[in-house]
Design a protein around this motif. Sequence first.
Motif, short mmCIF file in Angstrom:
data_model
loop_
_atom_site.label_atom_id
_atom_site.label_comp_id
_atom_site.label_asym_id
_atom_site.label_seq_id
_atom_site.Cartn_x
_atom_site.Cartn_y
_atom_site.Cartn_z
N VAL A 1 -6.13 3.22 5.75
CA VAL A 1 -6.05 2.18 4.71
C VAL A 1 -5.02 1.13 5.11
O VAL A 1 -5.26 -0.08 4.98
CB VAL A 1 -5.70 2.80 3.34
CG1 VAL A 1 -5.32 1.71 2.32
CG2 VAL A 1 -6.85 3.64 2.81
N GLN A 2 -3.90 1.58 5.62
CA GLN A 2 -2.85 0.62 6.01
C GLN A 2 -3.30 -0.28 7.16
O GLN A 2 -3.07 -1.49 7.15
CB GLN A 2 -1.57 1.37 6.40
CG GLN A 2 -0.38 0.42 6.53
CD GLN A 2 0.86 1.09 7.08
OE1 GLN A 2 0.79 2.18 7.62
NE2 GLN A 2 2.00 0.43 6.91
N CYS B 1 -2.73 -4.26 -4.29
CA CYS B 1 -2.09 -2.95 -4.13
C CYS B 1 -3.16 -1.93 -3.79
O CYS B 1 -4.11 -1.72 -4.56
CB CYS B 1 -1.39 -2.56 -5.42
SG CYS B 1 -0.59 -0.95 -5.33
N ASN B 2 -3.06 -1.29 -2.61
CA ASN B 2 -3.99 -0.22 -2.20
C ASN B 2 -3.28 1.12 -2.21
O ASN B 2 -2.23 1.27 -1.58
CB ASN B 2 -4.53 -0.52 -0.80
CG ASN B 2 -5.65 -1.52 -0.85
OD1 ASN B 2 -6.79 -1.15 -1.15
ND2 ASN B 2 -5.33 -2.79 -0.61
N VAL B 3 -3.87 2.10 -2.89
CA VAL B 3 -3.22 3.40 -2.97
C VAL B 3 -4.16 4.53 -2.58
O VAL B 3 -5.35 4.52 -2.92
CB VAL B 3 -2.67 3.69 -4.39
CG1 VAL B 3 -1.59 2.70 -4.77
CG2 VAL B 3 -3.77 3.65 -5.43
N SER C 1 1.13 -0.30 -8.55
CA SER C 1 0.03 -1.17 -9.02
C SER C 1 0.54 -2.11 -10.10
O SER C 1 0.20 -3.30 -10.13
CB SER C 1 -1.11 -0.32 -9.58
OG SER C 1 -1.60 0.56 -8.61
N GLY D 1 -1.18 -4.13 4.44
CA GLY D 1 -0.22 -4.20 3.33
C GLY D 1 1.14 -3.64 3.72
O GLY D 1 1.25 -2.80 4.63
N THR E 1 -5.81 -2.91 5.70
CA THR E 1 -5.33 -3.94 4.76
C THR E 1 -4.13 -4.71 5.27
O THR E 1 -3.90 -5.85 4.85
CB THR E 1 -4.94 -3.31 3.41
OG1 THR E 1 -3.82 -2.43 3.62
CG2 THR E 1 -6.10 -2.53 2.81
N CYS F 1 0.85 -1.20 0.00
CA CYS F 1 0.00 0.00 0.00
C CYS F 1 0.88 1.24 0.00
O CYS F 1 2.06 1.18 0.36
CB CYS F 1 -0.94 0.00 1.20
SG CYS F 1 -0.12 -0.04 2.80
N THR F 2 0.30 2.35 -0.45
CA THR F 2 1.07 3.59 -0.52
C THR F 2 0.15 4.79 -0.66
O THR F 2 -1.06 4.65 -0.86
CB THR F 2 2.07 3.57 -1.69
OG1 THR F 2 3.03 4.60 -1.49
CG2 THR F 2 1.37 3.79 -3.03
N HIS F 3 0.75 5.99 -0.55
CA HIS F 3 0.07 7.22 -0.97
C HIS F 3 0.96 7.88 -2.01
O HIS F 3 2.19 7.76 -1.95
CB HIS F 3 -0.19 8.17 0.21
CG HIS F 3 1.01 8.46 1.05
ND1 HIS F 3 2.02 9.31 0.65
CD2 HIS F 3 1.38 7.99 2.27
CE1 HIS F 3 2.94 9.37 1.59
NE2 HIS F 3 2.59 8.55 2.59
#
Lengths: 316, 316
Positions: free
Chosen positions: B136-137, B96-98, B86, B142, B140, B74-76
């Motif tokens: 989000v982190q 992959c979560n962004v 991604s 991630g 998930t 995951c990232t920003h």
Amino acid sequence: MYIPTYDDMLAAHERIKPYIHRTPVLTSSYLNSLTGAELFFKCENFQKAGAFKVRGASNAVFGLSEEEAKNGVCTHSSGNHALSLSYAAGRRGIPCNVVMPRTAPQAKKDAVRGYGGTITECEPSTTSREEVFASVQARTGGNFVHPYNDPRVIAGQGTCSRELMEQTDGLDMVIAPIGGGGMISGTCLTLSHMAPEVQIIAAEPEQADDAYRSFKAGHIIADDAPNTVADGLKVPLKDLTWHFVSNHVTDILTASEQEIIDAMKLTWQRMKIVIEASCAVPLATIIKNKDRFAGKRVGVIITGGNVDLDKLPWIK
Amino acid sequence: MYIPTYDDMLAAHERIKPYIHRTPVLTSSYLNSLTGAELFFKCENFQKAGAFKVRGASNAVFGLSEEEAKNGVCTHSSGNHALSLSYAAGRRGIPCNVVMPRTAPQAKKDAVRGYGGTITECEPSTTSREEVFASVQARTGGNFVHPYNDPRVIAGQGTCSRELMEQTDGLDMVIAPIGGGGMISGTCLTLSHMAPEVQIIAAEPEQADDAYRSFKAGHIIADDAPNTVADGLKVPLKDLTWHFVSNHVTDILTASEQEIIDAMKLTWQRMKIVIEASCAVPLATIIKNKDRFAGKRVGVIITGGNVDLDKLPWIK
């Protein structure tokens, strides 16, 4: 009518080498998976003066004797030939007079002047163009380098597919846009000798489909002033290019204005290269006729990148 | 804080080779004559996923153990890191979560989704981005791959200047845009070992000149939500990138919004390549500081080509 030969093409390649780029061949895994074909894009948008036309123009200019060159050169052109001839004449240091339709993209007019060419404007029809040109030629006495119906020009354009064949491990087909037929004729000249098994496909806008109709009819049909976003492809076939088209082209495919614009934008988006609408016609016809190209190795000639960035066809 | 080493960069290059392109280096006789310098453009706009960021993202993703990879990554990111991560996660087959600002270009959001990434939107400020990301982190689990303040990412970005050095016969300087400092840090990591004589110049928009002010002040200065057409360069330096910037960068130069837009359009026009506004900042500063670059061999890193073609900054 002198028909240029394979040897003329080889001589042209030697002559023009100092003045042209050996342009790269790019691929796109996205476009391969979209079309099911393996596409090899010969990027003449990266060519000197931004288009393949510098090949034929340079061959004509540098093939002139001192005597023939003394009044410079002149031509009429919807754009890229005008600026290519101006570039080549500038490199040789001789004058270049060009007749351009007043509706030609501003970017192309600016580039002609940037290379030292002199522009006389005409109306955007074949008739007006030929009339205005006759007076310019009479006044200047320059050597006339026709944008495509000239054996020197066709031999020069033929150098492009020679490079393309050298840069790839064999192709099943080569596809290029067709306007007056200079690039297609050069492609026929080279491939009919070097790789006669390769099919040659011409791609044309539906709204300027005179070559398509000529091909089906078996004789030249010329339209006066067709209208299409592919501004390089409005001119008709002439006897010399008809010779090559009628003898060596496998087929001519057409695409609508929207299909051309979509293929142009897709190429910019996915390949990150600036191409003219004219060069998007081949990809548009490939996307439209996937069965025809699926599983084949296809050379696609990207003919030029001289776009008016202030007027993009997908931005209203 | 772990500082990545030259060996980390070499290991990264081996690890990511199957997933990245060795992008070409292009030159332009027009831009050379305009600037008086010899410019070598490293074209990461032709990179997989359209930007250099795929180097660092792939190094992070493919360096994870099976256990570390099980909840994905995951990232920003303001854009290119999001779609690069991604892409890399998709190649490995992990989620992959962004977190992306809602104002990020539509083309970048579409591309993230096209590669299989999941987007959560935030407001276009550093504060909002970090808040939304934390949730989000937590949800998930991630592995967090920071867009630049991560040794794996910096080692990956360093592979770009390694290739650039191999593709040119020596350089006097390398110039790259600076946002968070990932590319510049990777460039410092590689060149300080491989070619310590090469000056490293960072180029930044005047309207997001936090790195410039940090460099002058000797400590990190971070702005919340700066506004510039160079949308990839709005983020601040962090401890790891500050380490490289403060130790190895020769100078930071800035350009105005209009200078950036002009340099972007000029690159499209003359080089026929699609580049983002962020990548035009180096050329803008070269044109503005000609004396500084004249007579030098300058590597210019073109960082990406993911442009929203419906919204070009020179068309109102």
